[in-house]
Scaffold this motif. Structure first.
Motif, PDB file in Angstrom:
ATOM      1  N   LYS A  50       0.918  -1.350   0.058  1.00 28.66           N
ATOM      2  CA  LYS A  50       0.005   0.154   0.015  1.00 28.66           C
ATOM      3  C   LYS A  50       0.888   1.233   0.089  1.00 28.66           C
ATOM      4  N   GLU A  51       2.063   1.247   0.930  1.00 27.19           N
ATOM      5  CA  GLU A  51       2.936   2.418   0.738  1.00 27.19           C
ATOM      6  C   GLU A  51       3.629   2.755  -0.735  1.00 27.19           C
ATOM      7  N   ALA A  52       4.028   1.485  -1.241  1.00 26.59           N
ATOM      8  CA  ALA A  52       4.700   1.578  -2.539  1.00 26.59           C
ATOM      9  C   ALA A  52       3.756   2.087  -3.589  1.00 26.59           C
ATOM     10  N   ASN A  53       2.485   1.570  -3.580  1.00 25.84           N
ATOM     11  CA  ASN A  53       1.443   2.177  -4.494  1.00 25.84           C
ATOM     12  C   ASN A  53       1.229   3.669  -4.381  1.00 25.84           C
ATOM     13  N   ARG A  54       1.093   4.296  -2.967  1.00 26.22           N
ATOM     14  CA  ARG A  54       0.876   5.520  -2.606  1.00 26.22           C
ATOM     15  C   ARG A  54       1.890   6.425  -2.956  1.00 26.22           C
ATOM     16  N   VAL A  55       3.168   6.126  -2.747  1.00 35.02           N
ATOM     17  CA  VAL A  55       4.397   6.969  -3.256  1.00 35.02           C
ATOM     18  C   VAL A  55       4.562   6.930  -4.724  1.00 35.02           C
ATOM     19  N   GLY A  56       4.327   5.808  -5.344  1.00 33.84           N
ATOM     20  CA  GLY A  56       4.491   5.568  -6.758  1.00 33.84           C
ATOM     21  C   GLY A  56       3.565   6.573  -7.569  1.00 33.84           C
ATOM     22  N   LYS A  57       2.109   6.818  -6.923  1.00 33.77           N
ATOM     23  CA  LYS A  57       1.166   7.642  -7.717  1.00 33.77           C
ATOM     24  C   LYS A  57       1.585   8.901  -7.178  1.00 33.77           C
ATOM     25  N   ASP A  58       2.300   9.386  -6.125  1.00 34.39           N
ATOM     26  CA  ASP A  58       2.836  10.664  -5.738  1.00 34.39           C
ATOM     27  C   ASP A  58       3.799  11.034  -6.619  1.00 34.39           C
ATOM     28  N   GLY A  59       4.527  10.259  -7.393  1.00 37.07           N
ATOM     29  CA  GLY A  59       5.608  10.658  -8.404  1.00 37.07           C
ATOM     30  C   GLY A  59       7.123  10.531  -7.679  1.00 37.07           C
ATOM     31  N   PHE A  60       7.198   9.653  -6.645  1.00 36.53           N
ATOM     32  CA  PHE A  60       8.628   9.590  -6.240  1.00 36.53           C
ATOM     33  C   PHE A  60       9.345   8.794  -7.287  1.00 36.53           C
ATOM     34  N   GLU A  61      10.651   9.287  -7.493  1.00 31.33           N
ATOM     35  CA  GLU A  61      11.601   8.576  -8.490  1.00 31.33           C
ATOM     36  C   GLU A  61      11.897   7.296  -8.092  1.00 31.33           C
ATOM     37  N   LEU A  62      12.114   7.044  -6.725  1.00 29.47           N
ATOM     38  CA  LEU A  62      12.921   5.747  -6.081  1.00 29.47           C
ATOM     39  C   LEU A  62      12.176   5.200  -5.025  1.00 29.47           C
ATOM     40  N   ILE A  63      12.159   3.822  -5.039  1.00 29.91           N
ATOM     41  CA  ILE A  63      11.524   3.167  -3.782  1.00 29.91           C
ATOM     42  C   ILE A  63      12.730   2.108  -3.541  1.00 29.91           C
ATOM     43  N   VAL A  64      13.326   2.491  -2.124  1.00 33.56           N
ATOM     44  CA  VAL A  64      14.253   1.166  -1.478  1.00 33.56           C
ATOM     45  C   VAL A  64      13.574   0.393  -0.687  1.00 33.56           C
ATOM     46  N   GLY A  65      13.613  -1.059  -0.922  1.00 27.17           N
ATOM     47  CA  GLY A  65      13.082  -1.928  -0.276  1.00 27.17           C
ATOM     48  C   GLY A  65      14.156  -2.766   0.528  1.00 27.17           C
ATOM     49  N   ALA A  66      13.834  -2.713   1.940  1.00 26.86           N
ATOM     50  CA  ALA A  66      14.713  -3.233   2.794  1.00 26.86           C
ATOM     51  C   ALA A  66      13.994  -4.431   3.661  1.00 26.86           C
ATOM     52  N   GLU A  74       5.961  -7.506  -2.069  1.00 23.98           N
ATOM     53  CA  GLU A  74       4.802  -6.400  -1.900  1.00 23.98           C
ATOM     54  C   GLU A  74       5.005  -5.153  -2.488  1.00 23.98           C
ATOM     55  N   ILE A  75       6.308  -4.645  -2.540  1.00 18.42           N
ATOM     56  CA  ILE A  75       6.595  -3.245  -3.208  1.00 18.42           C
ATOM     57  C   ILE A  75       6.368  -3.630  -4.692  1.00 18.42           C
ATOM     58  N   VAL A  76       6.953  -4.619  -5.130  1.00 17.37           N
ATOM     59  CA  VAL A  76       6.670  -5.025  -6.722  1.00 17.37           C
ATOM     60  C   VAL A  76       4.925  -4.857  -6.986  1.00 17.37           C
ATOM     61  N   ASN A  77       4.222  -5.618  -6.092  1.00 12.79           N
ATOM     62  CA  ASN A  77       3.038  -5.500  -6.493  1.00 12.79           C
ATOM     63  C   ASN A  77       2.209  -4.161  -6.240  1.00 12.79           C
ATOM     64  N   GLY A  78       2.852  -3.237  -5.348  1.00 15.78           N
ATOM     65  CA  GLY A  78       2.508  -1.688  -5.282  1.00 15.78           C
ATOM     66  C   GLY A  78       2.512  -0.963  -6.441  1.00 15.78           C
ATOM     67  N   ILE A  79       3.657  -1.160  -6.999  1.00 23.90           N
ATOM     68  CA  ILE A  79       3.971  -0.289  -8.232  1.00 23.90           C
ATOM     69  C   ILE A  79       3.878  -0.672  -9.573  1.00 23.90           C
ATOM     70  N   ALA A  80       3.727  -2.018  -9.859  1.00 25.25           N
ATOM     71  CA  ALA A  80       3.550  -2.811 -11.177  1.00 25.25           C
ATOM     72  C   ALA A  80       2.507  -2.386 -11.853  1.00 25.25           C
ATOM     73  N   PRO A  81       1.243  -2.221 -11.256  1.00 24.74           N
ATOM     74  CA  PRO A  81       0.008  -1.716 -12.059  1.00 24.74           C
ATOM     75  C   PRO A  81       0.181  -0.295 -12.384  1.00 24.74           C
ATOM     76  N   LEU A  82       0.979   0.587 -12.215  1.00 24.70           N
ATOM     77  CA  LEU A  82       1.213   2.050 -12.280  1.00 24.70           C
ATOM     78  C   LEU A  82       1.407   2.105 -13.730  1.00 24.70           C
ATOM     79  N   ASP A  83       1.238   3.109 -14.325  1.00 25.03           N
ATOM     80  CA  ASP A  83       1.698   3.568 -15.829  1.00 25.03           C
ATOM     81  C   ASP A  83       2.920   3.992 -15.649  1.00 25.03           C
ATOM     82  N   HIS A  84       3.314   4.915 -14.593  1.00 26.68           N
ATOM     83  CA  HIS A  84       4.493   5.338 -14.376  1.00 26.68           C
ATOM     84  C   HIS A  84       5.252   4.953 -13.033  1.00 26.68           C
ATOM     85  N   GLN A 295      10.936  -6.267 -19.068  1.00 27.35           N
ATOM     86  CA  GLN A 295      11.530  -5.096 -18.675  1.00 27.35           C
ATOM     87  C   GLN A 295      10.598  -3.870 -18.036  1.00 27.35           C
ATOM     88  N   HIS A 296       9.819  -4.305 -17.068  1.00 29.93           N
ATOM     89  CA  HIS A 296       8.602  -3.640 -16.550  1.00 29.93           C
ATOM     90  C   HIS A 296       9.108  -2.563 -15.425  1.00 29.93           C
TER      91      HIS A 296
END
Length: 302
Positions: A50-66, A74-84, A295-296
């Motif tokens: 949910k957090e990855a999806n939120r910041v992805g939609k907000d236009g963050f350039e980088l997500i670091v998953g630790a 989970e992070i991949v599932n958060g951003i994979a559906p996004l166009d950007h 190459q998604h």
């Protein structure tokens, strides 16, 4: 405008190493030119997603998953559906860390893993879609799947191949074949199988020769179908898999495909649910269709 990076970390992963290194990781991201902030995952289901999806939609350039493979999934599932989609960096602090192993990311030093962002080397990676979910490393199903994923990481670290023999002694009475129809690029298989694998990388459960011809960005899954449930055959195949020779065995189908459709043929087991394992966790039940998204997502790599 200043680029923004969000660190999403699992606080219990890796004996709480992530908590101790948050400040150092954020400092490295600042050195790389990002305005950096952190999010600590919670016990809420899909917190990281949910957090990855939120910041992805907000236009963050980088997500670091630790965290481990589950957190990265989970992070991949958060951003994979996004166009950007933002870029991703992985700081492995789980037990197996298959995905980090495949990307040549340091797995014993969290700060060294974070410093890959400073080096700036990236690669666009294929991502798998399974139904309405996504995976970055492996999809698998069948009764033999539990043997592959059910071995505790501590056993694998200490005992290696022997750990699978010990788990096998417990699991073999439960292993059975299921009748399925698998439709893939080069054909159709109808019949019994104990397991099928769809691999994105060469690293599965700490083994690096299970998918010996795996590429990371070619748009193709590596498909392995295990047709036998005979314990002796399975032990032999596992021994051969150490060197990648199992793919030549007549009990194995090994091919590449852009998509896969799996259907159940045994109507007598119509009420029996057969789970699909995505990156180590249950991601749904058969029947299911799988598609490779070439190459998604772009990752920082070693």
């Amino acid at each position: 405008m200043t680029k923004r990076a969000r660190l999403i970390y699992n606080p219990v992963s890796g004996h709480e190493q992530n908590i101790r290194n948050v400040a150092s990781i954020l400092d490295i991201l600042e050195q790389a030119g990002y305005e950096a902030s952190a999010f600590r995952t919670t016990a809420e289901p899909f917190s990281a997603q949910k957090e990855a999806n939120r910041v992805g939609k907000d236009g963050f350039e980088l997500i670091v998953g630790a965290g481990g493979d589950g957190t990265i999934n989970e992070i991949v599932n958060g951003i994979a559906p996004l166009d950007h989609r933002p870029q991703m960096a992985v700081i492995p602090s789980g037990t197996t860390n298959d995905f980090a192993r495949a990307l040549k990311i340091p797995r014993d030093d969290l700060v060294a893993a974070a410093k890959l962002v400073l080096q700036g080397k990236t690669r666009k990676m294929d991502i798998g879609k399974a139904g309405d979910k996504y995976f970055m490393n492996i999809a698998a199903s069948g009764s033999l799947t539990e043997l592959t994923y059910g071995v505790p990481s501590e056993w694998k670290s200490i005992l290696g191949y022997t750990a699978y023999l010990l788990k096998g002694a417990e699991m073999f009475p439960k292993i059975s074949n299921n009748k399925m129809r698998l439709t893939y690029d080069k054909g159709v298989y109808e019949g019994d199988l104990s397991m099928f694998f769809l691999g994105m990388t060469n690293s599965i459960g700490g083994w690096e020769q299970v998918m010996p011809d795996a590429q990371l960005s070619d748009g193709l899954f590596q498909l392995i179908v295990v047709k036998t449930s005979n314990p002796i055959d399975i032990l032999r195949l596992m021994a051969m898999a150490i060197n990648g020779n199992h793919v030549k065995d007549p009990n194995i189908i090994y091919t590449k495909t852009r998509s896969l459709k799996v259907e159940l043929l045994d109507t007598s087991h119509s009420k029996k649910k057969i789970a699909v394992n995505l990156d180590g966790d249950i991601g749904g039940y058969l029947p299911m269709s799988f598609t490779n998204l070439q190459q998604h997502i772009e990752f920082f790599v070693g």
